[in-house]
Design an enzyme around this catalytic site. Structure first.
Site, PDB file in Angstrom:
ATOM      1  N   THR A 167     -30.081  71.101  54.921  1.00 51.01           N
ATOM      2  CA  THR A 167     -28.857  70.443  55.397  1.00 51.01           C
ATOM      3  C   THR A 167     -29.010  69.996  56.857  1.00 51.01           C
ATOM      4  OG1 THR A 167     -27.560  71.868  53.939  1.00 51.01           O
ATOM      5  CG2 THR A 167     -26.363  70.773  55.712  1.00 51.01           C
ATOM      6  N   LYS A 200     -28.569  80.854  64.361  1.00 50.41           N
ATOM      7  CA  LYS A 200     -27.812  81.858  65.146  1.00 50.41           C
ATOM      8  C   LYS A 200     -28.230  83.279  64.850  1.00 50.41           C
ATOM      9  CE  LYS A 200     -25.485  80.330  61.525  1.00 50.41           C
ATOM     10  NZ  LYS A 200     -24.762  79.219  61.022  1.00 50.41           N
ATOM     11  N   GLU A 241     -27.755  74.848  70.909  1.00 51.83           N
ATOM     12  CA  GLU A 241     -26.348  74.426  70.837  1.00 51.83           C
ATOM     13  C   GLU A 241     -25.783  74.520  69.416  1.00 51.83           C
ATOM     14  OE1 GLU A 241     -24.203  73.268  73.493  1.00 51.83           O
ATOM     15  OE2 GLU A 241     -22.862  73.691  71.824  1.00 51.83           O
ATOM     16  N   LYS A 262     -22.170  84.492  66.226  1.00 56.80           N
ATOM     17  CA  LYS A 262     -21.824  83.372  67.114  1.00 56.80           C
ATOM     18  C   LYS A 262     -20.992  83.864  68.302  1.00 56.80           C
ATOM     19  CE  LYS A 262     -21.737  79.940  63.374  1.00 56.80           C
ATOM     20  NZ  LYS A 262     -20.891  79.414  62.303  1.00 56.80           N
TER      21      LYS A 262
HETATM   22  P1  NDP Z   1     -30.996  74.963  54.101  1.00 64.23           P
HETATM   23  O1  NDP Z   1     -31.110  76.106  53.161  1.00 64.23           O
HETATM   24  O2  NDP Z   1     -30.249  73.765  53.680  1.00 64.23           O
HETATM   25  O3  NDP Z   1     -32.480  74.486  54.506  1.00 64.23           O
HETATM   26  C1  NDP Z   1     -33.471  75.373  54.933  1.00 64.23           C
HETATM   27  C2  NDP Z   1     -34.761  74.599  55.125  1.00 64.23           C
HETATM   28  O4  NDP Z   1     -35.706  75.462  55.754  1.00 64.23           O
HETATM   29  C3  NDP Z   1     -35.409  74.154  53.832  1.00 64.23           C
HETATM   30  O5  NDP Z   1     -36.074  72.941  54.038  1.00 64.23           O
HETATM   31  C4  NDP Z   1     -36.413  75.271  53.548  1.00 64.23           C
HETATM   32  O6  NDP Z   1     -37.523  74.839  52.795  1.00 64.23           O
HETATM   33  C5  NDP Z   1     -36.866  75.602  54.940  1.00 64.23           C
HETATM   34  N1  NDP Z   1     -37.323  76.976  55.120  1.00 64.23           N
HETATM   35  C6  NDP Z   1     -36.642  78.117  54.864  1.00 64.23           C
HETATM   36  N2  NDP Z   1     -37.387  79.189  55.201  1.00 64.23           N
HETATM   37  C7  NDP Z   1     -38.544  78.703  55.687  1.00 64.23           C
HETATM   38  C8  NDP Z   1     -39.722  79.297  56.183  1.00 64.23           C
HETATM   39  N3  NDP Z   1     -39.846  80.623  56.265  1.00 64.23           N
HETATM   40  N4  NDP Z   1     -40.729  78.499  56.605  1.00 64.23           N
HETATM   41  C9  NDP Z   1     -40.614  77.157  56.532  1.00 64.23           C
HETATM   42  N5  NDP Z   1     -39.511  76.526  56.060  1.00 64.23           N
HETATM   43  C10 NDP Z   1     -38.512  77.294  55.632  1.00 64.23           C
HETATM   44  O7  NDP Z   1     -30.428  75.570  55.447  1.00 64.23           O
HETATM   45  P2  NDP Z   1     -29.476  74.841  56.508  1.00 64.23           P
HETATM   46  O8  NDP Z   1     -30.054  73.553  56.904  1.00 64.23           O
HETATM   47  O9  NDP Z   1     -28.073  74.890  56.035  1.00 64.23           O
HETATM   48  O10 NDP Z   1     -29.538  75.879  57.735  1.00 64.23           O
HETATM   49  C11 NDP Z   1     -30.680  75.946  58.559  1.00 64.23           C
HETATM   50  C12 NDP Z   1     -30.363  76.823  59.771  1.00 64.23           C
HETATM   51  O11 NDP Z   1     -29.309  76.213  60.520  1.00 64.23           O
HETATM   52  C13 NDP Z   1     -29.873  78.219  59.445  1.00 64.23           C
HETATM   53  O12 NDP Z   1     -30.326  79.096  60.436  1.00 64.23           O
HETATM   54  C14 NDP Z   1     -28.358  78.091  59.518  1.00 64.23           C
HETATM   55  O13 NDP Z   1     -27.731  79.308  59.826  1.00 64.23           O
HETATM   56  C15 NDP Z   1     -28.219  77.120  60.661  1.00 64.23           C
HETATM   57  N6  NDP Z   1     -26.988  76.338  60.665  1.00 64.23           N
HETATM   58  C16 NDP Z   1     -26.548  75.749  59.517  1.00 64.23           C
HETATM   59  C17 NDP Z   1     -25.418  74.953  59.541  1.00 64.23           C
HETATM   60  C18 NDP Z   1     -24.936  74.241  58.320  1.00 64.23           C
HETATM   61  O14 NDP Z   1     -23.887  73.573  58.409  1.00 64.23           O
HETATM   62  N7  NDP Z   1     -25.610  74.334  57.172  1.00 64.23           N
HETATM   63  C19 NDP Z   1     -24.662  74.757  60.792  1.00 64.23           C
HETATM   64  C20 NDP Z   1     -25.220  75.415  61.945  1.00 64.23           C
HETATM   65  C21 NDP Z   1     -26.350  76.183  61.863  1.00 64.23           C
HETATM   66  P3  NDP Z   1     -37.554  75.002  51.194  1.00 64.23           P
HETATM   67  O15 NDP Z   1     -36.543  74.024  50.681  1.00 64.23           O
HETATM   68  O16 NDP Z   1     -38.937  74.638  50.859  1.00 64.23           O
HETATM   69  O17 NDP Z   1     -37.177  76.421  50.913  1.00 64.23           O
HETATM   70  N1  HSE Z   2     -22.321  78.830  57.493  1.00 69.39           N
HETATM   71  C1  HSE Z   2     -21.882  78.402  58.755  1.00 69.39           C
HETATM   72  C2  HSE Z   2     -20.403  78.121  58.709  1.00 69.39           C
HETATM   73  C3  HSE Z   2     -22.622  77.166  59.166  1.00 69.39           C
HETATM   74  O1  HSE Z   2     -19.841  78.060  57.607  1.00 69.39           O
HETATM   75  O2  HSE Z   2     -19.780  78.003  59.768  1.00 69.39           O
HETATM   76  C4  HSE Z   2     -22.351  76.749  60.577  1.00 69.39           C
HETATM   77  O3  HSE Z   2     -22.881  77.670  61.479  1.00 69.39           O
END
Ligand code: NDP
Ligand code: HSE
Length: 416
Positions: free
Chosen positions: A11, A101, A125, A201
């Site tokens: 995401t 986070k 951020e 957070k």
């Molecule tokens: P997703 O599950 O959508 O995506 C995770 C991505 O990271 C995938 O591409 C996955 O690959 C890859 N990945 C996971 N573990 C590993 C690893 N050990 N080595 C390499 N690649 C890896 O997560 P999000 O994008 O939702 O969230 C990512 C981070 O951002 C998290 O820490 C989350 O807490 C934070 N965050 C998320 C928000 C949100 O709105 N979703 C908002 C703010 C922060 P694969 O598909 O191959 O498993």
């Molecule tokens: N899972 C988190 C939330 C993503 O729902 O606020 C943003 O940090």
């Protein structure tokens, strides 16, 4: 060419990538150079066949580092794996931006020191409140202030669930599934609904705001699983909503910090913050009260925060502008207090099955501070709202009257 390596393309990673692609012309103008992704690391390379037509996609950090990134962006999730990756990247003298986070709340102190030792920037951020700029204002715009308190709705998933329950009485499990489909929820959504995500957070924000080390594990945390549809109905009947609030106050005796479901007036800042929106309120001595609000999760909003950190680091890479990683951070750990230190109004509720004699005594015991009472046959619960009283005194009165049955009495703070 300035090269960006990416860890994770879910995401957040994909949202960031879209913004970076769209910003090329502006970046070229501002930095007289192009800023391009030199590689993306994921776990399952096969899932990313389309992306692999544009950039290197690998499951090896070594391979990614061979492409010589100037900056690495991390958006994976979890602590141990990301910590190892962060150590490797930062120790290689590469600037680091993360949305993670969990990582910053657990390992922020070590990573900040490592970044300082390696003279690289470490920015995060997006780790708090998704698309809303909160950490940068605290770090850079409020340096002439002493910040005394923070309060916020800082988990989009739980706010989305509570909003749907308020609007149409939706079922908790159904709404959680929608929040997951929309990319708001964590890989393990228990950290959203049980308040851990908000706790982490709150610790990150509070550490930065008060210049002390607040350990998230010492924060009082209660999620939204215990919020029933009748609690929401009662709140609605008296002009309130139930919101998961993260609150901290810097006091002489320590930092009070808690994440709990609270009653808020439906027309207040927090009352009008619904769905995936977050809001953060900061009280500071020179500027007064500030409120930041916007989307707290999702691909483009969070990608926007990651991107803003990238541009911050570009200032360092291109123009050599260097700032302390954390102007405020570096203080000692401070005691974390779990009882709200200011007198407040409270909602008290209990099941009708509680001994009727007890319920009369309970209600009578709060008459001196004033109360509003409501009971509805379909709720099978009694609710009353007290006047102002401290959390300690409130709990003490309940314990004295209800004795062993005190655990059956639920309280919500009315946050003003
Ligand atoms: P997703 O599950 O959508 O995506 C995770 C991505 O990271 C995938 O591409 C996955 O690959 C890859 N990945 C996971 N573990 C590993 C690893 N050990 N080595 C390499 N690649 C890896 O997560 P999000 O994008 O939702 O969230 C990512 C981070 O951002 C998290 O820490 C989350 O807490 C934070 N965050 C998320 C928000 C949100 O709105 N979703 C908002 C703010 C922060 P694969 O598909 O191959 O498993
Ligand atoms: N899972 C988190 C939330 C993503 O729902 O606020 C943003 O940090």
């Amino acid at each position: 060419m300035i090269k960006v390596g990416m860890l994770g393309f879910g995401t957040v990673g994909s949202g960031f990538y879209e913004i970076l692609k769209k910003s090329q012309a502006r970046l070229q103008k501002k930095y007289s150079d192009s800023v391009e992704v030199c590689g993306v690391m994921v776990r399952s390379v096969d899932k990313y066949a389309d992306l692999a037509k544009e950039v290197l996609v690998t499951d090896s950090l070594e391979k990614l580092l061979e492409s010589k990134p100037d900056i690495v962006i991390e958006a994976t999730g979890g602590v141990d794996g990301p910590y190892e990756m962060a150590v490797k990247v930062i120790s290689s003298g590469i600037h680091y931006v993360t949305a993670n986070k969990d990582l910053i709340a657990e390992k922020g102190k070590e990573l900040r020191k490592l970044a300082e030792d390696n003279k690289v920037r470490l920015l995060y951020e997006a780790s708090v409140a998704g698309g809303i700029p909160v950490l940068k204002p605290i770090r850079e715009c409020l340096t002439g202030n002493t910040i005394s308190s923070l309060a916020g709705i800082i988990n989009g998933t739980s706010n989305y669930i509570l909003s749907c329950m308020y609007d149409d009485g939706s079922d908790f499990a159904d709404v959680l599934k929608t929040a997951q489909d929309l990319g708001y929820a964590e890989a393990d959504p228990t950290s959203d609904v049980d308040g851990l995500d908000a706790g982490r957070k709150l610790a990150i924000m509070s550490s930065l705001a008060y210049g002390v080390d607040v350990d998230w594990k010492n924060i009082k945390i209660e999620g939204i699983r215990g919020v029933s549809s009748s609690d929401i109905e009662f709140a609605k009947s008296i002009g309130y909503k139930v919101k998961l609030l993260a609150v901290s106050l810097d006091t002489e005796n320590g930092v009070y910090a808690a994440v709990t479901p609270c009653f808020v007036n439906s027309t207040s800042y927090f009352g009008i913050t619904d769905n995936v929106f977050n809001a953060v309120m900061i009280d500071a001595d020179a500027v007064g009260t500030l409120v930041f609000t916007g989307r707290g999760a999702g691909a483009l909003p969070t990608g926007s925060s990651v991107y803003s950190d990238l541009e911050d680091v570009l200032e360092t890479v291109v123009f050599g502008k260097s700032r302390d990683n954390e102007l405020h951070i570096g203080g000692d750990a401070k005691a974390v207090l779990n009882e709200y230190p200011i007198s407040s109004e409270w909602i008290v509720s209990y099941d009708e099955s509680l001994d009727s004699l007890l319920t009369d005594q309970l209600i009578n015991s709060f008459e001196d501070v004033g109360l509003v009472m409501k009971k509805n046959p379909s709720w099978k619960k009694v609710y009353f709202k007290t006047g102002h009283i401290s959390e300690l005194a409130l709990k003490d009165r309940i314990r004295k009257i209800a004795g062993e049955q005190a655990g059956k009495v639920k309280i919500y703070q009315v946050y003003e």
